[in-house]
Each structure stands twice: as structure tokens, then as C-alpha cells.
Motif scaffolding. Sequence first.
Motif, mmCIF file in Angstrom:
data_model
loop_
_atom_site.group_PDB
_atom_site.id
_atom_site.type_symbol
_atom_site.label_atom_id
_atom_site.label_comp_id
_atom_site.label_asym_id
_atom_site.label_seq_id
_atom_site.Cartn_x
_atom_site.Cartn_y
_atom_site.Cartn_z
ATOM 1 N N LEU A 37 0.773 -1.211 -0.173
ATOM 2 C CA LEU A 37 -0.021 -0.006 -0.041
ATOM 3 C C LEU A 37 0.764 1.266 -0.054
ATOM 4 O O LEU A 37 0.342 2.060 -0.561
ATOM 5 N N GLN A 38 2.016 1.152 0.725
ATOM 6 C CA GLN A 38 2.926 2.505 0.409
ATOM 7 C C GLN A 38 3.317 2.900 -0.781
ATOM 8 O O GLN A 38 3.546 4.121 -1.149
ATOM 9 N N ASN A 39 3.553 1.744 -1.632
ATOM 10 C CA ASN A 39 3.746 2.227 -3.100
ATOM 11 C C ASN A 39 2.558 2.582 -3.865
ATOM 12 O O ASN A 39 2.674 3.055 -5.086
ATOM 13 N N ALA A 40 1.563 2.490 -3.469
ATOM 14 C CA ALA A 40 0.200 2.866 -4.251
ATOM 15 C C ALA A 40 -0.283 4.322 -4.324
ATOM 16 O O ALA A 40 -0.282 5.048 -3.356
ATOM 17 N N PRO A 41 -0.048 5.023 -5.680
ATOM 18 C CA PRO A 41 -0.304 6.255 -5.857
ATOM 19 C C PRO A 41 -1.776 6.647 -5.804
ATOM 20 O O PRO A 41 -2.594 6.920 -6.690
ATOM 21 N N LEU A 42 -2.292 6.497 -4.464
ATOM 22 C CA LEU A 42 -3.678 6.781 -4.389
ATOM 23 C C LEU A 42 -3.990 7.909 -3.357
ATOM 24 O O LEU A 42 -3.496 7.836 -2.523
ATOM 25 N N PRO A 43 -5.041 8.665 -3.472
ATOM 26 C CA PRO A 43 -5.397 9.386 -2.698
ATOM 27 C C PRO A 43 -5.678 8.868 -1.069
ATOM 28 O O PRO A 43 -6.120 7.921 -1.096
ATOM 29 N N GLN A 44 -5.284 9.833 -0.175
ATOM 30 C CA GLN A 44 -5.343 9.207 1.146
ATOM 31 C C GLN A 44 -6.907 8.833 1.407
ATOM 32 O O GLN A 44 -7.004 7.837 1.994
ATOM 33 N N GLY A 45 -8.024 9.445 0.940
ATOM 34 C CA GLY A 45 -9.341 8.999 1.115
ATOM 35 C C GLY A 45 -9.513 7.532 0.766
ATOM 36 O O GLY A 45 -10.061 6.641 1.480
ATOM 37 N N VAL A 46 -8.869 7.272 -0.533
ATOM 38 C CA VAL A 46 -9.224 5.894 -0.937
ATOM 39 C C VAL A 46 -8.269 4.902 -0.200
ATOM 40 O O VAL A 46 -8.800 3.792 0.047
ATOM 41 N N LEU A 47 -7.012 5.291 0.180
ATOM 42 C CA LEU A 47 -6.237 4.453 1.166
ATOM 43 C C LEU A 47 -6.952 4.094 2.255
ATOM 44 O O LEU A 47 -6.755 2.848 2.713
ATOM 45 N N ASP A 48 -7.569 5.016 2.960
ATOM 46 C CA ASP A 48 -8.258 4.751 3.991
ATOM 47 C C ASP A 48 -9.339 3.794 4.071
ATOM 48 O O ASP A 48 -9.597 3.033 4.713
ATOM 49 N N GLN A 49 -10.183 3.895 2.922
ATOM 50 C CA GLN A 49 -11.253 3.121 2.491
ATOM 51 C C GLN A 49 -10.721 1.500 2.202
ATOM 52 O O GLN A 49 -11.350 0.678 2.699
ATOM 53 N N VAL A 50 -9.557 1.431 1.864
ATOM 54 C CA VAL A 50 -9.130 0.142 1.120
ATOM 55 C C VAL A 50 -8.742 -0.543 2.356
ATOM 56 O O VAL A 50 -8.806 -1.768 2.628
ATOM 57 N N LYS A 51 -7.957 0.163 3.301
ATOM 58 C CA LYS A 51 -7.447 -0.359 4.471
ATOM 59 C C LYS A 51 -8.631 -0.532 5.425
ATOM 60 O O LYS A 51 -8.554 -1.758 6.174
ATOM 61 N N GLU A 52 -9.585 -0.009 5.580
ATOM 62 C CA GLU A 52 -10.858 -0.222 6.245
ATOM 63 C C GLU A 52 -11.558 -1.676 5.630
ATOM 64 O O GLU A 52 -11.873 -2.479 6.448
ATOM 65 N N GLN A 53 -11.527 -1.772 4.355
ATOM 66 C CA GLN A 53 -12.191 -2.901 3.931
ATOM 67 C C GLN A 53 -11.174 -4.337 4.080
ATOM 68 O O GLN A 53 -11.660 -5.178 4.262
ATOM 69 N N VAL A 54 -10.067 -4.176 3.821
ATOM 70 C CA VAL A 54 -9.169 -5.139 4.218
ATOM 71 C C VAL A 54 -9.042 -5.574 5.865
ATOM 72 O O VAL A 54 -9.130 -6.812 6.001
ATOM 73 N N SER A 55 -8.979 -4.791 6.492
ATOM 74 C CA SER A 55 -9.201 -5.084 7.931
ATOM 75 C C SER A 55 -10.546 -5.565 8.245
ATOM 76 O O SER A 55 -10.500 -6.789 8.886
#
Length: 160
Positions: A37-55
Amino acid sequence: MIEKIRLWLSAELNSRILSDPPFSSYAEAAEQFLRELQNAPLPQGVLDQVKEQVSAALLTIMELRLRKIVWELGQARVPSRVTAEEDRLIRPLVKIRQAGPQRKRAQEYVVVQFLVDHPTIVTEDFVQVGPFTRGDLAKLPLRDAKDLEERGVARRFLGA
């Protein structure tokens, strides 16, 4: 990585027994996910949503697996295909059980005759049997036999 977790979740949802975990531990899965995820060029809001879904997916996997582990322990079996965290959790329980008096649970089996063709089933004691054609006989745990009988698939065979 997300697909690997999705496939693991699907495997746990679709099986009565523990599936092979694609990671040796939940910690390994989390570390690998965060590294990618650190290397993913995504906006912070999208990163947070991805983290939430994987969690949420990992928590669901853990809940499903723990239910299966508890069931197996209750059946006096040692679960296999466990993660490092699950192994640390159940190891003391297994040692206590092995140190105590050994009791063998008597399982009542009955013979059923199939009234219709039926695909392969996995019995309550995790034995895969079948497929069956009309008229076939099978020796099954009583609970499975009753379930098939209630659904009109088979009837208990009384013999001669």
C-alpha cells in the motif's frame, strides 16, 4: 494482495473445515499489505477506505476460522492448517486435553437409502461421501441421515 485476501475469505466462507491460509500468520498478511500500500499512488481517502475494507475482511476470516477451530476442539480433534497466531492460541488447550483422560465419542451411524439422485455431501464428521443415485445405500451419522430424511432425499434403511 487484496485478491489473495478476498480468495482466502471466499475459501473460508465456502468450507466447513479450515482452508489453507495463504500466509503463515495474520501479522505477515498485514505487513505485506501495508508494504504494498505504501507504493500505491492513491489519494488518502481511497487509501483509508482500502485499509478499512481489508481490515474488515481479515476480521471476518479470523472469526470464521476461530469458530471452526473451536468446533474441532469440541470434537476432540487438533485443528490443522492454522496460522501462527491460531497455533499459539490452541496449543495450551491441546496440551490440557492430551494430559487428561482420553474419551472417545461414540458416533451413532445409520444406513440410509437414497430416494433420488444426490450430489456428494460432507458429513458432520467431515467425511466426503457420494455422489448417490436413487436406491444407493450409505452409512451416515444419525444427524446427517435425519437431515436427508427431512428433506425427502433419503430414508433410513431398516434392512431385512
